[in-house]
Design an enzyme around this catalytic site. Structure first.
Site, PDB file in Angstrom:
ATOM      1  CG  LEU A  79      31.165  60.086  41.984  1.00  0.00           C
ATOM      2  CD1 LEU A  79      31.235  61.127  43.203  1.00  0.00           C
ATOM      3  CD2 LEU A  79      30.717  61.085  40.214  1.00  0.00           C
ATOM      4  CG  HIS A  80      34.960  53.957  39.924  1.00  0.00           C
ATOM      5  ND1 HIS A  80      33.906  54.384  39.418  1.00  0.00           N
ATOM      6  CD2 HIS A  80      35.541  53.306  39.142  1.00  0.00           C
ATOM      7  CE1 HIS A  80      34.023  54.113  37.517  1.00  0.00           C
ATOM      8  NE2 HIS A  80      35.042  53.487  38.140  1.00  0.00           N
ATOM      9  NE  ARG A  81      35.951  56.432  34.887  1.00  0.00           N
ATOM     10  CZ  ARG A  81      36.421  55.320  34.350  1.00  0.00           C
ATOM     11  NH1 ARG A  81      37.463  54.599  34.755  1.00  0.00           N
ATOM     12  NH2 ARG A  81      36.550  54.874  33.230  1.00  0.00           N
TER      13      ARG A  81
END
Length: 356
Positions: A201-203
């Site tokens: 997850l990085h958005r």
């Protein structure tokens, strides 16, 4: 001389087959790494193991706000282009380096070729979507990875003569290195169980807001009740996710960001993947791994129609993982031209265009 402008590790993976194919033409090439993303895993081993091109220059612009970073890249690239006078600037993907290079080249009347043109999420809150749309308008060659992108470009008024459906060079690198993606070696190195789910997850939409991040952490803990969750934690979002208690569940295994080979090897052996990454949607499509994308949209819908990808929300990700674990893997038809030969096709288009 052809200048390849790269800003992040995925750009190198996409560019490698193109640079290799163009090298046979004898045309001079220069690889410019803007240094937009510093990645200590981009060492000599990374380049040597994958046969990737080491940069001729690293502009070392570093991080910053979108405006500050893009401006710094533009200033550095303007100097580079004026001194070197490339006949074509090739850009990849949708990072800030991509739009910066396209803007500088256009202002200096240098032609631009965009690899991965025409992808659209139709979500203008994503900085990548802004970059994609603008770069395609500035590009003389729009090199397309999937058929629907041709329609997107045509709808935006891009002349059909500028559009070339060539396939996906990122898949060239993946297929060329399949024997290096050793899942058992990764299991031993990180003491992973036989069955696990990989999560990334990085958005901004998922990790910037503490409340949203906490909700996703809760879902990851629920998934961990079913199966071990292996999560290489991206620097973006590390603080907010750990503050939300990401590491509080005994079956959530947090890792430092992995190198390309180790990461793809881990994905290859996973029972499923939960992600918000664009590239992972493509890799899982080829590897046959069920992919659950925590986003309301994707700029890669072909990974849904021809691959293993499925869009999910926080509310339905746990049932979706349950289904994926029960169903297992199935054979899927690969998207058209995702066959390992995109690099040579791009080289033929570029050489023909320059020759013409």
């Amino acid at each position: 001389m052809i200048a390849h402008v790269l800003g992040a590790r995925p750009n190198f993976v996409k560019a490698a087959p193109v640079i290799a194919a163009l090298s046979s033409t004898g045309r001079e090439q220069r690889v410019i790494h803007t240094g937009q993303h510093y990645d200590e895993r981009m060492s000599e081993v990374f380049f040597r193991d994958l046969g990737l091109p080491e940069p001729d220059v690293n502009l070392e612009v570093g991080s910053g706000s979108h405006a500050a970073q893009t401006a710094a890249i533009m200033v550095a690239l303007e100097k580079e282009f004026i001194e070197r006078s490339p006949e074509l600037v090739m850009v990849y993907g949708d990072v800030n380096s991509t739009i910066a290079a396209a803007l500088v080249a256009a202002k200096l009347h240098i032609p631009v070729a965009h690899v991965e043109a025409g992808l659209r999420s139709f979500d203008m809150t994503m900085p990548e979507e802004v970059n994609r749309r603008l770069v395609d308008q500035l590009s003389d060659l729009c090199l397309v990875t999937s058929p629907e992108a041709v329609g997107h470009l045509a709808a935006e008024g891009v002349n059909v003569e500028r559009i070339h459906f060539v396939g996906n060079p990122m898949i060239d690198t993946l297929l060329a290195n399949l024997d290096k993606f050793d899942t058992e070696a990764v299991r031993r190195a990180y003491d992973l169980p036989a069955r696990y789910v990989v999560a990334t997850l990085h958005r901004p939409a998922n990790v910037d807001d503490p409340e949203i991040a906490a909700g996703l952490v809760k879902r990851l803990h629920e998934i961990a009740e079913l199966v071990d969750v292996v999560m290489p934690v991206h620097p973006r979002g590390r603080k907010v996710l750990t503050e939300a208690g990401l590491d509080a569940h005994p079956r959530v295994r947090l890792l430092e960001p992995l190198g390309y080979v180790e990461f793809v090897a881990a994905v290859r052996g996973a029972a499923a993947v939960v992600t918000d990454s664009g590239g992972v949607q493509e890799e899982t499509t080829i590897l046959g791994v069920p992919c659950l994308t925590l986003r309301p949209n994707t700029e890669r819908p072909i990974t849904i129609t021809h691959g293993t990808n499925r869009l999910v929300t926080a509310d339905d990700v746990v049932p979706a993982v349950t289904e994926a674990l029960a169903a297992g893997r199935g054979d899927r038809e690969h998207p058209p031209l995702w066959d390992g030969h995109a690099g040579p096709r791009i080289a033929r288009v570029v050489e023909g265009w320059l020759g013409g």
